[in-house]
Structure formats: structure tokens, C-alpha cells
Design a protein around this motif. Structure first.
Motif, PDB file in Angstrom:
ATOM      1  N   PHE A  25       0.869  -1.182   0.000  1.00 46.44           N
ATOM      2  CA  PHE A  25       0.000   0.000   0.000  1.00 46.44           C
ATOM      3  C   PHE A  25       0.903   1.227   0.000  1.00 46.44           C
ATOM      4  O   PHE A  25       2.085   1.148   0.339  1.00 46.44           O
ATOM      5  CB  PHE A  25      -0.998   0.027   1.162  1.00 46.44           C
ATOM      6  N   GLU A  26       0.338   2.359  -0.424  1.00 42.40           N
ATOM      7  CA  GLU A  26       1.116   3.588  -0.536  1.00 42.40           C
ATOM      8  C   GLU A  26       1.056   4.396   0.757  1.00 42.40           C
ATOM      9  O   GLU A  26       0.207   4.165   1.622  1.00 42.40           O
ATOM     10  CB  GLU A  26       0.607   4.419  -1.714  1.00 42.40           C
ATOM     11  N   ALA A  27       1.982   5.364   0.875  1.00 46.31           N
ATOM     12  CA  ALA A  27       2.107   6.190   2.067  1.00 46.31           C
ATOM     13  C   ALA A  27       0.846   7.004   2.335  1.00 46.31           C
ATOM     14  O   ALA A  27       0.037   7.268   1.427  1.00 46.31           O
ATOM     15  CB  ALA A  27       3.309   7.119   1.937  1.00 46.31           C
ATOM     16  N   HIS A  28       0.707   7.434   3.555  1.00 53.58           N
ATOM     17  CA  HIS A  28      -0.392   8.327   3.914  1.00 53.58           C
ATOM     18  C   HIS A  28      -0.280   9.638   3.153  1.00 53.58           C
ATOM     19  O   HIS A  28      -1.291  10.208   2.712  1.00 53.58           O
ATOM     20  CB  HIS A  28      -0.362   8.584   5.428  1.00 53.58           C
ATOM     21  N   GLY A  45       2.107  -0.396   8.527  1.00 50.96           N
ATOM     22  CA  GLY A  45       2.821   0.824   8.165  1.00 50.96           C
ATOM     23  C   GLY A  45       2.547   1.948   9.152  1.00 50.96           C
ATOM     24  O   GLY A  45       1.451   2.045   9.726  1.00 50.96           O
ATOM     25  N   LEU A  46       3.540   2.814   9.339  1.00 52.33           N
ATOM     26  CA  LEU A  46       3.472   3.970  10.239  1.00 52.33           C
ATOM     27  C   LEU A  46       3.923   5.196   9.463  1.00 52.33           C
ATOM     28  O   LEU A  46       4.921   5.147   8.744  1.00 52.33           O
ATOM     29  CB  LEU A  46       4.379   3.725  11.449  1.00 52.33           C
ATOM     30  N   ASP A  47       3.201   6.319   9.605  1.00 50.22           N
ATOM     31  CA  ASP A  47       3.520   7.500   8.805  1.00 50.22           C
ATOM     32  C   ASP A  47       3.102   8.767   9.551  1.00 50.22           C
ATOM     33  O   ASP A  47       2.356   8.722  10.530  1.00 50.22           O
ATOM     34  CB  ASP A  47       2.789   7.421   7.457  1.00 50.22           C
ATOM     35  N   THR A  48       3.645   9.910   9.081  1.00 46.93           N
ATOM     36  CA  THR A  48       3.219  11.252   9.476  1.00 46.93           C
ATOM     37  C   THR A  48       3.181  11.403  10.998  1.00 46.93           C
ATOM     38  O   THR A  48       2.134  11.623  11.607  1.00 46.93           O
ATOM     39  CB  THR A  48       1.845  11.597   8.866  1.00 46.93           C
ATOM     40  N   LEU A  49       4.335  11.283  11.613  1.00 46.15           N
ATOM     41  CA  LEU A  49       4.474  11.379  13.064  1.00 46.15           C
ATOM     42  C   LEU A  49       4.741  12.824  13.467  1.00 46.15           C
ATOM     43  O   LEU A  49       5.633  13.475  12.909  1.00 46.15           O
ATOM     44  CB  LEU A  49       5.613  10.475  13.533  1.00 46.15           C
ATOM     45  N   ARG A  50       3.984  13.333  14.431  1.00 50.50           N
ATOM     46  CA  ARG A  50       4.160  14.680  14.956  1.00 50.50           C
ATOM     47  C   ARG A  50       4.110  14.627  16.478  1.00 50.50           C
ATOM     48  O   ARG A  50       3.218  14.001  17.054  1.00 50.50           O
ATOM     49  CB  ARG A  50       3.044  15.611  14.468  1.00 50.50           C
ATOM     50  N   GLU A  62       5.706  10.728  -1.144  1.00 53.88           N
ATOM     51  CA  GLU A  62       6.024   9.685  -2.111  1.00 53.88           C
ATOM     52  C   GLU A  62       5.371   8.362  -1.702  1.00 53.88           C
ATOM     53  O   GLU A  62       5.155   8.118  -0.511  1.00 53.88           O
ATOM     54  CB  GLU A  62       7.532   9.515  -2.221  1.00 53.88           C
ATOM     55  N   PRO A  63       5.061   7.503  -2.688  1.00 51.41           N
ATOM     56  CA  PRO A  63       4.345   6.257  -2.375  1.00 51.41           C
ATOM     57  C   PRO A  63       5.018   5.386  -1.315  1.00 51.41           C
ATOM     58  O   PRO A  63       4.338   4.689  -0.558  1.00 51.41           O
ATOM     59  CB  PRO A  63       4.287   5.538  -3.727  1.00 51.41           C
ATOM     60  N   ASN A  64       6.365   5.428  -1.249  1.00 52.01           N
ATOM     61  CA  ASN A  64       7.072   4.582  -0.270  1.00 52.01           C
ATOM     62  C   ASN A  64       7.472   5.341   0.993  1.00 52.01           C
ATOM     63  O   ASN A  64       8.207   4.807   1.830  1.00 52.01           O
ATOM     64  CB  ASN A  64       8.320   3.967  -0.908  1.00 52.01           C
TER      65      ASN A  64
END
Length: 214
Positions: A63-66, A177-182, A69-71
């Protein structure tokens, strides 16, 4: 007299415009760079370990990123453990200040193929990098689609880390998957509307005028 009015007004504006400090922002554009540094902590504690090294760059074919770029996300899979083993794939952020407390937000998702699921434990520590060090922890099953999560950290002395553990039996685990951490501190950052500032100024001016007449 105007100077006397403007001084408290300026103080009120300064109080209203105080901003929460950004403690950490990570979009996982380059996971290898995080691995090469000495601030993020990666540990594949799976028993026995598998062919995957642990948390790695996201695979857009799954699956693509939140966002981005897709990865551009970080991922962990069942291959962190050997067949019929136990997945225990750990990721801890760099240290950040706990002095003012903090609020962490991030986006999480799983591949969620039928018959498989991915358990993720997340929480914060006083600087340690072991799940046993978690002061507060939450457990979730990674959803089928990017979903935002948050955790609030109370103010305390010293520094802390946010940690994520992909865990569960290898036989039923899949891919997460883990993404967009703030992470920001808990100081309020609300800015008064212009009308609010005008009312404050008129109120202070009226108060000063009444005192002068008295």
C-alpha cells in the motif's frame, strides 16, 4: 496614558499568541538515514528472528504512504520473525523534552489480508527503549486504511521517547505501516481573533479613561 493602555494590551496579545513547540516531525522519507543515525532506535527482538531486519522503508506494492512519495512510510512485516515464531519488532523515537507534556499524533494502517492481523503496542518512556519501560501504553490492531492515532503525555521532568512495537504470532501477522508522526508540547497555541483583540483594547482604554476622570 496611551502607553499605559498599550502595555497590558501587548501582554495580552503575547499570552494569546504563545505557540506550542514542535518536538519532532517525521514523514519517513528515508528510513535508511534514520537507521544510520544514532537517535532513532531499531531493534528486532523477534524470536527467532526472520529474514527481515525489522522496521524498513515502506513498500508501495503493498500500500502507498499516507502522504508524500508512495514509499514514504516505515513498515514492519511478519518476516521479522522466522516461521512459527513470535514477532517483536521495536521502534523508538529520539529523545524529546517532557517538561511541558506532549501530544503525539501518527497514522497507522495494516495490509489486513483475510485471516491475518497486525497488533501494535505504542506508548512513551522516560528515555528507555524497551517495552517494559512504557509508562503509558496502548494496544491496537492496525486498521485497513490509514487512520490517525494520538497519545497525550503528562508533564514530568526529563526527556522521553515514543515507542512502537509490532507484535504477535508470525503465523497470523502480516504487514503494518506507520507514517506522518508529529509530537508537540502541551502549551496552548490559540491566537485571539482580531475582534477579540479590539474588544480587549477598548475595555482597557475605557478602564484607563474612567480612572483618569476619577
Amino acid at each position: 496614558m496611551m502607553k499605559k493602555v498599550m502595555l497590558p494590551l501587548a501582554c495580552a496579545v503575547a499570552m494569546g499568541t504563545a505557540q506550542a513547540e514542535v518536538l519532532l516531525v517525521e514523514n519517513f522519507d528515508n528510513v535508511n538515514a534514520l537507521r544510520a543515525g544514532d537517535q532513532w532506535i531499531f531493534e528486532n527482538a523477534s524470536v527467532p528472528p526472520g529474514i527481515a531486519p525489522g522496521w524498513v522503508q515502506g513498500n508501495p506494492d503493498v500500500f502507498e504512504a499516507h502522504m508524500g512519495e508512495p514509499n514514504a512510510y516505515i513498515a514492519s512485516s511478519f518476516q521479522s520473525a522466522a516461521p512459527n515464531g513470535q514477532v517483536d519488532d521495536r521502534l523508538f523515537t529520539p529523545l524529546f523534552s517532557l517538561e511541558n507534556g506532549a501530544v503525539a499524533t501518527f497514522w497507522l494502517r495494516g495490509a489486513n489480508d483475510p485471516g491475518f492481523f497486525d497488533m501494535v503496542v505504542y506508548g512513551y518512556t522516560d528515555g528507555g527503549a524497551d517495552p517494559l519501560d512504557f509508562i503509558l501504553q496502548e494496544v491496537t490492531i492496525a486498521p485497513d486504511g490509514w487512520t490517525q492515532y494520538s497519545i497525550t503525555i503528562d508533564a514530568r521532568a526529563g526527556d522521553g521517547r515514543l515507542g512502537f512495537v509490532h507484535t504477535g504470532p508470525e503465523a497470523t501477522s502480516n504487514y503494518v505501516g506507520l507514517d506522518t508522526l508529529r509530537i508537540v508540547d502541551q502549551r496552548q497555541g490559540d491566537v485571539p481573533e482580531p475582534a477579540t483583540l479590539l474588544i480587549m483594547g477598548l475595555g482597557l482604554a475605557g478602564l484607563a479613561a474612567s480612572r483618569r476622570r476619577a
